[in-house]
Design a protein around this motif. Structure first.
Motif, PDB file in Angstrom:
ATOM      1  N   GLY A   1       0.818  -1.213   0.000  1.00 42.80           N
ATOM      2  CA  GLY A   1       0.000   0.000   0.000  1.00 42.80           C
ATOM      3  C   GLY A   1       0.846   1.254   0.000  1.00 42.80           C
ATOM      4  O   GLY A   1       2.053   1.219  -0.263  1.00 42.80           O
ATOM      5  N   ARG A   2       0.184   2.389   0.306  1.00 40.55           N
ATOM      6  CA  ARG A   2       0.843   3.693   0.327  1.00 40.55           C
ATOM      7  C   ARG A   2       1.305   4.046   1.738  1.00 40.55           C
ATOM      8  O   ARG A   2       0.546   3.952   2.704  1.00 40.55           O
ATOM      9  CB  ARG A   2      -0.096   4.777  -0.178  1.00 40.55           C
ATOM     10  N   TYR A   3       2.578   4.509   1.827  1.00 39.61           N
ATOM     11  CA  TYR A   3       3.155   5.002   3.072  1.00 39.61           C
ATOM     12  C   TYR A   3       3.482   6.480   2.877  1.00 39.61           C
ATOM     13  O   TYR A   3       4.024   6.867   1.829  1.00 39.61           O
ATOM     14  CB  TYR A   3       4.402   4.208   3.447  1.00 39.61           C
ATOM     15  N   PHE A   4       3.151   7.299   3.907  1.00 39.92           N
ATOM     16  CA  PHE A   4       3.217   8.758   3.756  1.00 39.92           C
ATOM     17  C   PHE A   4       4.401   9.332   4.533  1.00 39.92           C
ATOM     18  O   PHE A   4       4.614   9.026   5.708  1.00 39.92           O
ATOM     19  CB  PHE A   4       1.916   9.401   4.263  1.00 39.92           C
ATOM     20  N   CYS A   5       5.158  10.198   3.837  1.00 31.27           N
ATOM     21  CA  CYS A   5       6.202  10.993   4.480  1.00 31.27           C
ATOM     22  C   CYS A   5       5.639  12.409   4.694  1.00 31.27           C
ATOM     23  O   CYS A   5       5.154  13.034   3.730  1.00 31.27           O
ATOM     24  CB  CYS A   5       7.451  11.062   3.600  1.00 31.27           C
ATOM     25  N   GLN A   6       5.733  12.920   5.923  1.00 31.66           N
ATOM     26  CA  GLN A   6       5.234  14.257   6.233  1.00 31.66           C
ATOM     27  C   GLN A   6       6.354  15.111   6.809  1.00 31.66           C
ATOM     28  O   GLN A   6       7.187  14.626   7.569  1.00 31.66           O
ATOM     29  CB  GLN A   6       4.074  14.188   7.231  1.00 31.66           C
ATOM     30  N   LEU A   7       6.300  16.383   6.411  1.00 29.56           N
ATOM     31  CA  LEU A   7       7.273  17.353   6.907  1.00 29.56           C
ATOM     32  C   LEU A   7       6.497  18.500   7.547  1.00 29.56           C
ATOM     33  O   LEU A   7       5.643  19.127   6.884  1.00 29.56           O
ATOM     34  CB  LEU A   7       8.154  17.870   5.767  1.00 29.56           C
ATOM     35  N   TYR A   8       6.769  18.750   8.863  1.00 33.06           N
ATOM     36  CA  TYR A   8       5.999  19.754   9.600  1.00 33.06           C
ATOM     37  C   TYR A   8       6.542  21.141   9.316  1.00 33.06           C
ATOM     38  O   TYR A   8       7.346  21.691  10.066  1.00 33.06           O
ATOM     39  CB  TYR A   8       6.010  19.454  11.097  1.00 33.06           C
ATOM     40  N   THR A   9       6.106  21.677   8.195  1.00 30.98           N
ATOM     41  CA  THR A   9       6.392  23.073   7.850  1.00 30.98           C
ATOM     42  C   THR A   9       5.078  23.836   7.903  1.00 30.98           C
ATOM     43  O   THR A   9       4.035  23.284   8.278  1.00 30.98           O
ATOM     44  CB  THR A   9       7.003  23.145   6.442  1.00 30.98           C
ATOM     45  N   ASP A  10       5.113  25.076   7.524  1.00 27.94           N
ATOM     46  CA  ASP A  10       3.893  25.877   7.502  1.00 27.94           C
ATOM     47  C   ASP A  10       3.677  26.384   6.073  1.00 27.94           C
ATOM     48  O   ASP A  10       4.382  27.323   5.653  1.00 27.94           O
ATOM     49  CB  ASP A  10       4.008  27.056   8.471  1.00 27.94           C
ATOM     50  N   PRO A  11       2.807  25.789   5.272  1.00 24.16           N
ATOM     51  CA  PRO A  11       1.936  24.651   5.622  1.00 24.16           C
ATOM     52  C   PRO A  11       2.722  23.362   5.569  1.00 24.16           C
ATOM     53  O   PRO A  11       3.800  23.296   4.981  1.00 24.16           O
ATOM     54  CB  PRO A  11       0.864  24.710   4.532  1.00 24.16           C
ATOM     55  N   PRO A  12       2.194  22.245   6.113  1.00 27.38           N
ATOM     56  CA  PRO A  12       2.906  20.954   6.096  1.00 27.38           C
ATOM     57  C   PRO A  12       3.043  20.418   4.666  1.00 27.38           C
ATOM     58  O   PRO A  12       2.198  20.661   3.802  1.00 27.38           O
ATOM     59  CB  PRO A  12       2.027  20.039   6.950  1.00 27.38           C
ATOM     60  N   GLN A  13       4.107  19.667   4.439  1.00 25.22           N
ATOM     61  CA  GLN A  13       4.312  18.975   3.154  1.00 25.22           C
ATOM     62  C   GLN A  13       4.078  17.481   3.356  1.00 25.22           C
ATOM     63  O   GLN A  13       4.380  16.935   4.425  1.00 25.22           O
ATOM     64  CB  GLN A  13       5.734  19.188   2.636  1.00 25.22           C
ATOM     65  N   GLU A  14       3.572  16.849   2.297  1.00 18.59           N
ATOM     66  CA  GLU A  14       3.314  15.410   2.368  1.00 18.59           C
ATOM     67  C   GLU A  14       3.569  14.776   0.995  1.00 18.59           C
ATOM     68  O   GLU A  14       3.239  15.352  -0.044  1.00 18.59           O
ATOM     69  CB  GLU A  14       1.873  15.135   2.806  1.00 18.59           C
ATOM     70  N   ILE A  15       4.142  13.595   1.015  1.00 24.01           N
ATOM     71  CA  ILE A  15       4.377  12.828  -0.208  1.00 24.01           C
ATOM     72  C   ILE A  15       4.268  11.346   0.168  1.00 24.01           C
ATOM     73  O   ILE A  15       4.501  10.982   1.324  1.00 24.01           O
ATOM     74  CB  ILE A  15       5.767  13.144  -0.806  1.00 24.01           C
ATOM     75  N   TYR A  16       3.871  10.511  -0.798  1.00 21.92           N
ATOM     76  CA  TYR A  16       3.700   9.089  -0.454  1.00 21.92           C
ATOM     77  C   TYR A  16       4.595   8.206  -1.331  1.00 21.92           C
ATOM     78  O   TYR A  16       4.998   8.565  -2.428  1.00 21.92           O
ATOM     79  CB  TYR A  16       2.235   8.663  -0.580  1.00 21.92           C
ATOM     80  N   THR A  17       4.889   7.051  -0.778  1.00 28.45           N
ATOM     81  CA  THR A  17       5.617   6.008  -1.496  1.00 28.45           C
ATOM     82  C   THR A  17       4.770   4.741  -1.472  1.00 28.45           C
ATOM     83  O   THR A  17       4.057   4.486  -0.489  1.00 28.45           O
ATOM     84  CB  THR A  17       6.988   5.742  -0.853  1.00 28.45           C
ATOM     85  N   THR A  18       4.849   3.952  -2.537  1.00 33.72           N
ATOM     86  CA  THR A  18       4.041   2.732  -2.658  1.00 33.72           C
ATOM     87  C   THR A  18       4.933   1.504  -2.508  1.00 33.72           C
ATOM     88  O   THR A  18       5.959   1.386  -3.186  1.00 33.72           O
ATOM     89  CB  THR A  18       3.320   2.681  -4.020  1.00 33.72           C
ATOM     90  N   ILE A  19       4.535   0.603  -1.625  1.00 39.55           N
ATOM     91  CA  ILE A  19       5.216  -0.683  -1.483  1.00 39.55           C
ATOM     92  C   ILE A  19       4.436  -1.730  -2.275  1.00 39.55           C
ATOM     93  O   ILE A  19       3.230  -1.918  -2.047  1.00 39.55           O
ATOM     94  CB  ILE A  19       5.339  -1.101  -0.006  1.00 39.55           C
ATOM     95  N   THR A  20       5.119  -2.399  -3.216  1.00 42.51           N
ATOM     96  CA  THR A  20       4.530  -3.484  -4.011  1.00 42.51           C
ATOM     97  C   THR A  20       5.213  -4.785  -3.608  1.00 42.51           C
ATOM     98  O   THR A  20       6.444  -4.873  -3.615  1.00 42.51           O
ATOM     99  CB  THR A  20       4.711  -3.236  -5.515  1.00 42.51           C
ATOM    100  N   VAL A  21       4.412  -5.779  -3.260  1.00 42.22           N
ATOM    101  CA  VAL A  21       4.937  -7.061  -2.786  1.00 42.22           C
ATOM    102  C   VAL A  21       4.787  -8.098  -3.905  1.00 42.22           C
ATOM    103  O   VAL A  21       3.686  -8.300  -4.433  1.00 42.22           O
ATOM    104  CB  VAL A  21       4.213  -7.535  -1.511  1.00 42.22           C
ATOM    105  N   LEU A  22       5.911  -8.738  -4.286  1.00 41.68           N
ATOM    106  CA  LEU A  22       5.911  -9.805  -5.288  1.00 41.68           C
ATOM    107  C   LEU A  22       5.925 -11.157  -4.592  1.00 41.68           C
ATOM    108  O   LEU A  22       6.642 -11.341  -3.610  1.00 41.68           O
ATOM    109  CB  LEU A  22       7.146  -9.701  -6.192  1.00 41.68           C
TER     110      LEU A  22
END
Length: 434
Positions: free
Chosen positions: A112-133
């Protein structure tokens, strides 16, 4: 702090500024924040049971707080602290510019999707996807017939169970790739693939491996194989032991040996003479045939037959006995192999066959030449007899017509005048002599 610094530098209190100007200032602050800090990560593909590493990195960091969340928005790590009680998550690296976390023993439920967050003003967020084979859990080849007979078509099935994504199955017979027909079944998040191969087998396939090979991103060189077992009728060869590559002359011995190979090994082998009875002085012992004193009555074709549970085959030897004075050795001599079926043409040693055929052609040529000479001599004799009879019939005394009409004349003068062959007709006289 960054937000407060931006507001103090703007001048008058926010309540004294028009609403449109407030919006423009907020947008400018967001743009400057986005330009000054970059949150970066990458998607992760991992094989089930292995370790997945998630990295949240910050470019141009200002010491803002980094945290990692799972697909359910639960915090895995906040800075270097792990609120989630899952010991499979371990901190690999933490700094102002990176948070790197490993996940051991990955399973399908971790995808699924895992989220990286950065506490700035406003906050930043980006996601990474884990794929299982998931690699195939089992790879099996089933053969319709464990033991096949040459010429039969057999069915082979190769099954790759419980993989993700679906596998691609390839077939090989030895080093040659073959084409099969695949079917895919899906069970929940897993796929089972079955490939069917129809193969017509021959004697050359006995002992050859048939390989089922899997193409899948989670595994390399996964394959299984089965060895073909094919039964086939005998392959027969006749060899001349004595004389060794020499002329078969009158008074000399001849020894032949018959060899047969098949699966199962031939159990019945016998010698016979084609289109004639076997001479009484011929000695047959197992696979050997011996003629101790050759003579021209032995001329003919000698056949060795062998059989097993699959069928019967034979090979022929054409014997021509030469005079004792013969000194010229023929280019080829004796052997001919006559296949029982079209398949044997691919497996038999036909060099002996061509040798026997050329010897037979030379014998036919000599017979034709002798026949032509006999016909010519007979025709010349007939012509001489006819000419002799013709000349004999036309031999004797011949008379002309010059005195015709003069027989009744009273005297010689009158006879001359009355004769048809007189002077008046002298130009028309013709005489014929034979």
């Amino acid at each position: 702090m960054a937000g407060r610094a931006q507001r103090s530098a703007a001048g008058p209190a926010p309540g004294l500024l028009p609403p449109l100007l407030l919006l423009l200032l907020a947008a400018a602050a967001v743009i400057r924040t986005g330009e000054s800090q970059n949150l970066v990560t990458e998607d992760v593909t991992v094989v089930e049971g292995d370790v997945a590493t998630i990295s949240c990195r910050v470019k141009n960091s200002d010491d803002s707080v980094i945290q990692l969340l799972n697909p359910n928005r639960q915090t895995i790590y906040f800075r270097d602290f792990r609120p989630l009680k899952d010991s499979r998550f371990q901190l690999v690296n933490f700094s102002n510019s990176e948070l790197r976390v490993s996940l051991t023993n990955v399973s399908i439920s971790d995808e699924g999707r895992y989220f990286c967050q950065l506490y700035t003003d406003p906050p930043q967020e980006i996601y990474t996807t884990i794929t299982v084979l998931v690699p195939p859990r089992n790879l099996v080849i089933d053969i319709q017939k464990e033991i096949a007979v040459e010429g039969e078509e057999i069915e082979l099935n190769c099954t790759a169970m419980a993989s993700r994504p679906a596998t691609t199955i390839r077939w090989f017979k030895g080093n040659k790739e073959l084409t099969g027909k695949s079917e895919v079944e899906q069970w929940s998040d897993m796929y089972t693939v079955t490939s069917q191969l129809l193969l017509k087998v021959g004697r050359e396939d006995d002992g050859v491996p048939v390989i089922c090979l899997v193409d899948h991103p989670a595994v390399k060189d996964l394959q299984t194989q089965r060895y073909l077992e094919v039964m086939y009728k005998p392959q027969v060869r006749v060899s001349q032991n004595y004389p060794v590559q020499g002329l078969t002359r009158e008074g000399e011995p001849l020894e032949l040996t018959c060899a047969a190979f098949g699966k199962p090994q031939p159990t019945d082998m016998r010698w016979l003479r084609v289109d004639d009875e076997m001479p009484q002085h011929v000695v047959v012992s197992g696979s050997n045939l011996l003629i101790s004193n050759l003579n021209k009555t032995d001329n003919g074709t000698y056949r060795c037959e062998a059989s097993n549970a699959v069928g019967k085959s034979h090979a022929d030897y054409m014997l021509f006995v030469y005079d004792t004075t013969a000194t010229t050795e023929p280019a080829v001599h004796g052997f001919t192999h006559l296949p029982n079926s079209a398949e044997e043409l691919d497996y038999g040693d036909l060099s002996d066959s061509r040798a026997g055929e050329e010897g037979a052609i030379r014998s036919v040529d000599h017979a034709v030449v002798g026949g032509v000479v006999a016909v010519v001599v007979f025709a010349m004799l007939c012509l001489l007899i006819i000419l002799g009879r013709y000349f004999a019939r036309h031999k004797g005394t011949y008379f002309t017509h010059e005195a015709k009409g003069a027989d009744d004349a009273a005297d010689a003068d009158t006879a001359i005048i009355n004769a048809e062959g007189g002077q008046n007709n002298s130009e028309e006289k013709k005489e014929y002599f034979i």
